[in-house]
Design a protein around this motif. Sequence first.
Motif, PDB file in Angstrom:
ATOM      1  N   ALA A   1       0.866  -1.175   0.000  1.00  0.00           N
ATOM      2  CA  ALA A   1       0.000   0.000   0.000  1.00  0.00           C
ATOM      3  C   ALA A   1       0.911   1.235   0.000  1.00  0.00           C
ATOM      4  CB  ALA A   1      -0.887  -0.015   1.233  1.00  0.00           C
ATOM      5  N   GLN A   2       0.317   2.391  -0.264  1.00  0.00           N
ATOM      6  CA  GLN A   2       1.110   3.636  -0.274  1.00  0.00           C
ATOM      7  C   GLN A   2       0.965   4.417   1.024  1.00  0.00           C
ATOM      8  OE1 GLN A   2       0.003   5.903  -3.750  1.00  0.00           O
ATOM      9  NE2 GLN A   2       0.054   4.109  -5.074  1.00  0.00           N
ATOM     10  N   ASN A   3       0.145   3.884   1.945  1.00  0.00           N
ATOM     11  CA  ASN A   3      -0.121   4.587   3.199  1.00  0.00           C
ATOM     12  C   ASN A   3      -0.948   3.659   4.074  1.00  0.00           C
ATOM     13  OD1 ASN A   3      -0.328   6.709   5.060  1.00  0.00           O
ATOM     14  ND2 ASN A   3      -2.198   7.503   4.106  1.00  0.00           N
ATOM     15  N   SER A   4      -0.975   3.908   5.363  1.00  0.00           N
ATOM     16  CA  SER A   4      -1.931   3.199   6.231  1.00  0.00           C
ATOM     17  C   SER A   4      -2.219   4.088   7.439  1.00  0.00           C
ATOM     18  CB  SER A   4      -1.377   1.837   6.678  1.00  0.00           C
ATOM     19  OG  SER A   4      -0.165   1.983   7.395  1.00  0.00           O
ATOM     20  N   TRP A   5      -3.336   3.785   8.080  1.00  0.00           N
ATOM     21  CA  TRP A   5      -3.745   4.580   9.242  1.00  0.00           C
ATOM     22  C   TRP A   5      -2.824   4.276  10.425  1.00  0.00           C
ATOM     23  CZ3 TRP A   5      -5.475   8.776  10.850  1.00  0.00           C
ATOM     24  CH2 TRP A   5      -6.061   8.935  12.113  1.00  0.00           C
ATOM     25  N   VAL A   6      -2.836   5.186  11.368  1.00  0.00           N
ATOM     26  CA  VAL A   6      -1.888   5.166  12.481  1.00  0.00           C
ATOM     27  C   VAL A   6      -2.196   4.084  13.536  1.00  0.00           C
ATOM     28  CG1 VAL A   6      -3.168   6.898  13.816  1.00  0.00           C
ATOM     29  CG2 VAL A   6      -0.667   6.837  13.966  1.00  0.00           C
ATOM     30  N   GLY A   7      -3.394   3.535  13.501  1.00  0.00           N
ATOM     31  CA  GLY A   7      -3.765   2.509  14.492  1.00  0.00           C
ATOM     32  C   GLY A   7      -4.873   1.632  13.939  1.00  0.00           C
ATOM     33  N   LYS A   8      -5.597   1.034  14.852  1.00  0.00           N
ATOM     34  CA  LYS A   8      -6.706   0.170  14.473  1.00  0.00           C
ATOM     35  C   LYS A   8      -7.784   0.994  13.772  1.00  0.00           C
ATOM     36  CE  LYS A   8      -9.337  -3.189  17.139  1.00  0.00           C
ATOM     37  NZ  LYS A   8      -9.326  -4.236  16.126  1.00  0.00           N
ATOM     38  N   GLY A   9      -8.574   0.343  12.927  1.00  0.00           N
ATOM     39  CA  GLY A   9      -9.620   1.056  12.189  1.00  0.00           C
ATOM     40  C   GLY A   9     -10.751   1.536  13.092  1.00  0.00           C
ATOM     41  N   GLY A  10     -11.729   2.191  12.488  1.00  0.00           N
ATOM     42  CA  GLY A  10     -12.861   2.728  13.247  1.00  0.00           C
ATOM     43  C   GLY A  10     -13.376   3.973  12.566  1.00  0.00           C
ATOM     44  N   ALA A  11     -13.718   4.983  13.358  1.00  0.00           N
ATOM     45  CA  ALA A  11     -14.318   6.198  12.799  1.00  0.00           C
ATOM     46  C   ALA A  11     -13.230   7.152  12.292  1.00  0.00           C
ATOM     47  CB  ALA A  11     -15.182   6.859  13.872  1.00  0.00           C
ATOM     48  N   PHE A  12     -12.608   6.771  11.164  1.00  0.00           N
ATOM     49  CA  PHE A  12     -11.545   7.595  10.579  1.00  0.00           C
ATOM     50  C   PHE A  12     -11.807   7.698   9.083  1.00  0.00           C
ATOM     51  CE2 PHE A  12      -9.823   5.228  14.220  1.00  0.00           C
ATOM     52  CZ  PHE A  12      -9.629   6.295  15.078  1.00  0.00           C
ATOM     53  N   THR A  13     -12.721   8.574   8.725  1.00  0.00           N
ATOM     54  CA  THR A  13     -13.200   8.679   7.348  1.00  0.00           C
ATOM     55  C   THR A  13     -12.050   8.818   6.345  1.00  0.00           C
ATOM     56  OG1 THR A  13     -15.212   9.683   8.178  1.00  0.00           O
ATOM     57  CG2 THR A  13     -14.734  10.024   5.833  1.00  0.00           C
ATOM     58  N   GLY A  14     -12.090   7.979   5.346  1.00  0.00           N
ATOM     59  CA  GLY A  14     -11.107   8.078   4.265  1.00  0.00           C
ATOM     60  C   GLY A  14      -9.820   7.328   4.529  1.00  0.00           C
ATOM     61  N   GLU A  15      -9.676   6.732   5.690  1.00  0.00           N
ATOM     62  CA  GLU A  15      -8.428   6.030   5.995  1.00  0.00           C
ATOM     63  C   GLU A  15      -8.550   4.528   5.761  1.00  0.00           C
ATOM     64  OE1 GLU A  15      -5.515   7.297   6.721  1.00  0.00           O
ATOM     65  OE2 GLU A  15      -6.242   9.356   6.674  1.00  0.00           O
TER      66      GLU A  15
END
Length: 253
Positions: A63-77
Motif C-alpha cells: 500500500a502507499q499509506n496506512s492509518w496510524v492505528g486500528k480502524g474505526g471512525a476515521f473517514t477516508g483512511e
Amino acid sequence: AGTGKFFVGGNWKCNGTKESITKLVSDLNSAKLEADVDVVVAPPFVYIEQVKNTLTDRIEISAQNSWVGKGGAFTGEISADQLNDIGCKWVILGHSERRHVIGEDDQFIGKKAAYALSQGLGVMACIGEKLEEREAGKTFDVCYQQLKAFAGKFLDAVPSWDNVVIAYEPVWAIGTGKVATPVQAQEVHVAVRDWLRKNVSAEVASKTRIIYGGSVNGGNSAELAKQEDIDGFLVGGASLKGPEFATIINSSA
Ligand code: PEP
C-alpha cells in the motif's frame, strides 16, 4: 556494505486506470526478472484487488499509506489490519509527498510505522532531505532525525528489523528527473548504515536493506546499483512502464 537481498519497489502513486493497470500487470507478468531480487509494487488502494487477482505471485503488493492505528471512525483512511486482510504485504510510510504535500510529521509517521509492523506488514520507511537542507549542509542531520523518529517507534513495537526497508529519497530528486549521483547516494547510504550500527546494532546495520529513490530509470539504475551500500530502489515514474521497471529490477545482475 549490506548483506540483504536486492529490493526494488514500484510506487505507482495516484496514477492509473483499470485499463492502464491491466496493461502494466500484463507487461510485468511477461517480464523476465532476476531470481535474486525482492520485487514489490504499490498500486493506489482502489486497484490493489485488481492487481492482486492478476499479477504474478513473484511480485508482492504494497500500500502507499496506512492509518496510524486500528480502524474505526476515521473517514477516508485504510488500516493496516485491512491491508493484511486483503493480502497486502507492505506499506510505504514517510514518503516525501506525504510529509511535504500532505503535512505528516515525524511523530505521526513513526506511530504509523510501529502499528503497521506490529500487524506484521513490511514497512518501506522513507527519509530524505529537501534541496535547501542539502545546500545548508544539513543532509545527514535531517536523515538522522527522520530515522530516529522511525526507529524510536520501531524499537517499542517490534523486536525484529527484518520487515523494515529504509528508502533514502532526497526530495529534490523525486519526480524531477534530477537523480542523485552514485557518489551522493552512496555517501548517505553509508551514513544511514553507520547510524543503524551505532543506534541499533551491527547485525541490523548489515542486514537492513537501504534503497535509493529519486528519478531512478532504466538508464541510470545499473551505475547506482554498483555502489556498495545501495541495496535496491524505490521507483516512482519509471515503475509505470513495465519493461523499464524490469530493467531496473535486473540492474544489480
Ligand atoms: C518516489 O515517489 O518514491 C520516487 C522515487 O519517484 P520518482 O522515481 O518518480 O522520482
